[in-house]
Design a protein around this motif. Structure first.
Motif, PDB file in Angstrom:
ATOM      1  N   THR A 540      31.494  17.843  13.430  1.00 33.91           N
ATOM      2  CA  THR A 540      31.664  17.429  12.026  1.00 33.91           C
ATOM      3  C   THR A 540      30.640  16.364  11.642  1.00 33.91           C
ATOM      4  O   THR A 540      29.966  16.463  10.596  1.00 33.91           O
ATOM      5  N   GLN A 541      30.542  15.335  12.501  1.00 32.40           N
ATOM      6  CA  GLN A 541      29.616  14.241  12.188  1.00 32.40           C
ATOM      7  C   GLN A 541      28.165  14.712  12.187  1.00 32.40           C
ATOM      8  O   GLN A 541      27.371  14.354  11.309  1.00 32.40           O
ATOM      9  N   PHE A 542      27.823  15.539  13.164  1.00 35.48           N
ATOM     10  CA  PHE A 542      26.447  16.031  13.261  1.00 35.48           C
ATOM     11  C   PHE A 542      26.070  16.849  12.034  1.00 35.48           C
ATOM     12  O   PHE A 542      24.986  16.719  11.472  1.00 35.48           O
ATOM     13  N   LYS A 547      22.946  17.151   7.254  1.00 38.36           N
ATOM     14  CA  LYS A 547      22.890  17.569   5.861  1.00 38.36           C
ATOM     15  C   LYS A 547      22.345  16.440   4.982  1.00 38.36           C
ATOM     16  O   LYS A 547      21.506  16.670   4.096  1.00 38.36           O
ATOM     17  N   ALA A 548      22.806  15.208   5.241  1.00 36.93           N
ATOM     18  CA  ALA A 548      22.351  14.067   4.429  1.00 36.93           C
ATOM     19  C   ALA A 548      20.922  13.669   4.766  1.00 36.93           C
ATOM     20  O   ALA A 548      20.074  13.490   3.883  1.00 36.93           O
ATOM     21  N   ARG A 606      17.845  21.371  14.486  1.00 39.70           N
ATOM     22  CA  ARG A 606      18.356  20.610  13.346  1.00 39.70           C
ATOM     23  C   ARG A 606      17.687  19.235  13.256  1.00 39.70           C
ATOM     24  O   ARG A 606      17.403  18.742  12.160  1.00 39.70           O
ATOM     25  N   VAL A 607      17.432  18.620  14.400  1.00 41.39           N
ATOM     26  CA  VAL A 607      16.745  17.313  14.400  1.00 41.39           C
ATOM     27  C   VAL A 607      15.341  17.450  13.840  1.00 41.39           C
ATOM     28  O   VAL A 607      14.864  16.585  13.094  1.00 41.39           O
ATOM     29  N   GLY A 613      13.013  15.634   3.192  1.00 38.01           N
ATOM     30  CA  GLY A 613      13.229  15.124   1.847  1.00 38.01           C
ATOM     31  C   GLY A 613      13.273  16.194   0.788  1.00 38.01           C
ATOM     32  O   GLY A 613      12.873  17.347   1.000  1.00 38.01           O
ATOM     33  N   THR A 614      13.766  15.805  -0.368  1.00 37.06           N
ATOM     34  CA  THR A 614      13.727  16.691  -1.532  1.00 37.06           C
ATOM     35  C   THR A 614      12.377  16.532  -2.219  1.00 37.06           C
ATOM     36  O   THR A 614      11.585  15.651  -1.894  1.00 37.06           O
TER      37      THR A 614
END
Length: 619
Positions: A540-542, A547-548, A606-607, A613-614
């Motif tokens: 969950t945390q990962f 995502k953030a 994922r890392v 960034g957007t």
């Protein structure tokens, strides 16, 4: 020898007059005829009794009157002439000889001026001198105005104007033409605005006017003519006559253009036009240094004040930071021209102009220091309201660092400006270094405050990391790095590293803590259930962090890669070890795939997707 020869010639002329003349009146008539053919045979020179006696006898008085009558006739003829006297060299020489003789008579008889008859003659002589000087002044003015027209100047300074030829064709032929220096390719030149023959004629006239006490009139005529030349030349250089108020009302873009024109005009004026005028003055008024100095000052004062007033307007104008670079240009121009101010305006009459130039130059230095103070205020006042998306570069960081880098291209000039501020430098630093260090400290403090806007501590560290890295990069390569020094760069690199560690600790250490296995608890009842819950919490945390953080930005590619490698070293071994143990937990381990959401390769992938960034955050 020449004087002896002239005396013999005069003696022969007197002998002929006495021999041919049957009486004294006839002899005088013959002498009068001689004097009209040659200036050397003037009436007073041919008269044997033309020298004043100690007792002012009647014969001496009569000789004086005859000499004045003769000179009056000659001078009146020239004064009344319709044609310019200096159009004929013989006429001009004869006219000057008559003036010389008249001046000599007034000087020789001045000791007897207490006697009424002599005083009356001297008064008449003074009137004659005044009439002659009026005509000399007229001839002087004409020669000044028209002498340059027949002697074209081959240098131009208005090289930016492309329509000069068309303008000349459309120019009113009947209008008065003011000779103007014409194209500049080199400052190392002197303009001869008048021919040598004209200068010699002007010198002879000036010498007579000064000897007769008409020096101020001569200087006035001279300076009026040459002043027109200078003013027109400055106009051709594109320099407008602007008051200080006019300059302050100008739009900045227009003022920038005007400063460029001013720099060109100032260099041409101080290095070419003014030295040329100095040389011309010295030649026309050779032997009369005071008159030359006064005339030169009157010629150049207006144009010099025009140049200085503009520089002064820039110095006392707005101290908005964006004006720094043009103010530096004006300061450097004034500084580089100081030797010219000192050499060209070296006489007593120009002392005020020279001192004013120094004062305005120093005032420009004060303006530059004031602009840096305004930059400090701009940093202090920059609000900490909206957060920069993704923890990216703040506009104030980009602005200040690029500003300082650009400013430090003029480091030597800025060193000079701050050394003249009467400040006290530290033992190992210049005043400019102190100033730059202070601005950097203000910027960093401002960024610290802005970082508090972010609700997520990890994102505030990304913000500080990005801005800190940008600052170090801008300092390292350039004059700013020379000023602040290697120690400053090392300390701030270490600070950026600390921000990286703080980010990692605030975001990932707690997550990694979930992956720790207590070896002593292995095999105990409920251990498998605990690992299952930890794995679920980790997933969950990962997921949330990735995502953030994938929308966050790390602008520097090298730092972004360093962060990914560091996170990989932190996560991958711990996660791989945790998964391996979880898979070996008996019945739970047989069904491990039901609980393991990410493989080690998935974690690594994922890392590697973090910190891209957007679109908004990357700007």
């Amino acid at each position: 020898m020449a004087e002896n020869g002239e005396e013999k010639l005069l003696a022969v002329a007197r002998h002929i007059a006495k021999t041919l003349g049957h009486n004294e009146s006839m002899a005088d008539d013959i002498l009068q005829i001689f004097s009209t053919f040659d200036g050397r045979f003037s009436r007073e020179k041919l008269s044997e009794d033309n020298q004043p006696s100690e007792d002012g006898s009647s014969s001496s008085l009569a000789a004086l009157e005859r000499a004045l009558n003769s000179l009056d006739s000659q001078i009146s003829r020239f004064v009344a002439a319709d044609q310019p006297i200096w159009s004929d060299p013989a006429d001009s020489a004869s006219f000057l000889d008559s003036i010389d003789e008249l001046v000599n008579i007034t000087r020789d008889w001045s000791h007897a001026s207490s006697e009424k008859p002599i005083a009356a003659c001297l008064s008449r002589a003074e009137d004659m001198i005044q009439q002659a000087m009026f005509r000399v002044e007229e001839e002087f003015r004409s020669l000044m105005d028209h002498g340059a027209e027949s002697f074209p100047v081959n240098h131009r300074f208005d090289s930016d104007e492309e329509d000069d030829l068309e303008e000349e064709e459309d120019y009113d032929e009947d209008a008065q033409i003011i000779p103007v220096a014409q194209p500049l390719t080199d400052y190392d030149l002197i303009i001869d605005a008048l021919s040598s023959a004209t200068i010699n004629d002007l010198h002879e006239m000036a010498k007579r006017m000064l000897a007769a006490g008409f020096g101020k009139s001569c200087s006035h005529v001279y300076s009026g003519s040459r002043r027109e030349f200078l003013e027109e030349s400055m106009s051709r250089l594109g320099l407008q006559k602007l008051s200080i108020e006019d300059v302050h009302k100008m739009q900045w873009q227009d003022l920038e253009d005007e400063i460029d024109r001013w720099i060109k005009a100032a260099n041409v004026a101080l290095r070419i036009l003014f030295p040329s005028e100095r040389r011309l003055c010295d030649r026309v008024f050779f032997g009369f240094s005071s008159a030359a100095d006064l005339s030169f000052m009157e010629v150049c004062r207006g144009s010099t004040i025009q140049l200085l007033n503009f520089a002064d307007a820039v110095a006392i104008g707005s101290r908005s930071p964006e004006r720094l670079f043009k103010v530096l240009d004006v300061f450097e121009t004034m500084r580089d021209l100081m030797p010219e101010f000192e050499s060209v305006f070296s006489d007593q009459f120009c002392l005020v102009l020279r001192n004013e130039a120094v004062t305005i130059w120093k005032r420009l230095g004060e303006a530059i220091r004031g602009i840096f103070m305004e930059l400090e205020n701009l940093i202090r006042r920059d609000p900490a309201k909206a957060a920069v998306p993704g923890g990216g570069l703040h506009p104030i960081t980009r602005y200040v660092m690029n500003y300082l880098r650009a400013a430090c291209r003029s480091r030597q000039t800025l060193e000079q400006v701050f050394e003249e501020s009467n400040g006290v430098p530290s033992k190992d630093s210049t005043l400019l270094t102190v100033q730059m260090s202070w601005i950097m400290e203000l910027l960093e403090s401002n960024l610290e405050v802005k970082s508090k806007v972010y609700k997520d501590p990890a994102l505030s560290y990304v913000f500080l990391m990005n801005n800190g890295r940008y600052i170090v990069q801008k300092v390292r390569d350039g004059e700013l790095g020379v000023l602040l020094g290697e120690d400053w760069i090392r300390k701030h690199n270490a600070k950026v590293k600390q921000y990286q560690m703080s980010y990692q600790r605030s975001s990932w250490n707690k997550m990694v803590g979930l992956l720790k296995v207590d070896n002593a608890a292995v095999g105990m009842n409920g251990f498998g259930k605990t690992m299952k819950e930890k794995l679920k919490e980790f997933n969950t945390q990962f997921e949330e962090v990735c995502k953030a953080h994938s929308t966050w930005v790390v602008f520097d590619e090298q730092m972004r890669e360093e962060l990914r490698i560091s996170l990989g070293k932190l996560l991958l071994p711990a996660y791989g070890n945790f998964i391996a143990r979880f898979q070996n937990l008996g019945d739970i381990g047989k069904n491990a795939d039901r609980y393991i959401k990410f493989g080690v390769e998935d974690i690594e992938a994922r890392v590697n997707d973090l910190f891209k960034g957007t679109t908004t955050a990357r700007k």
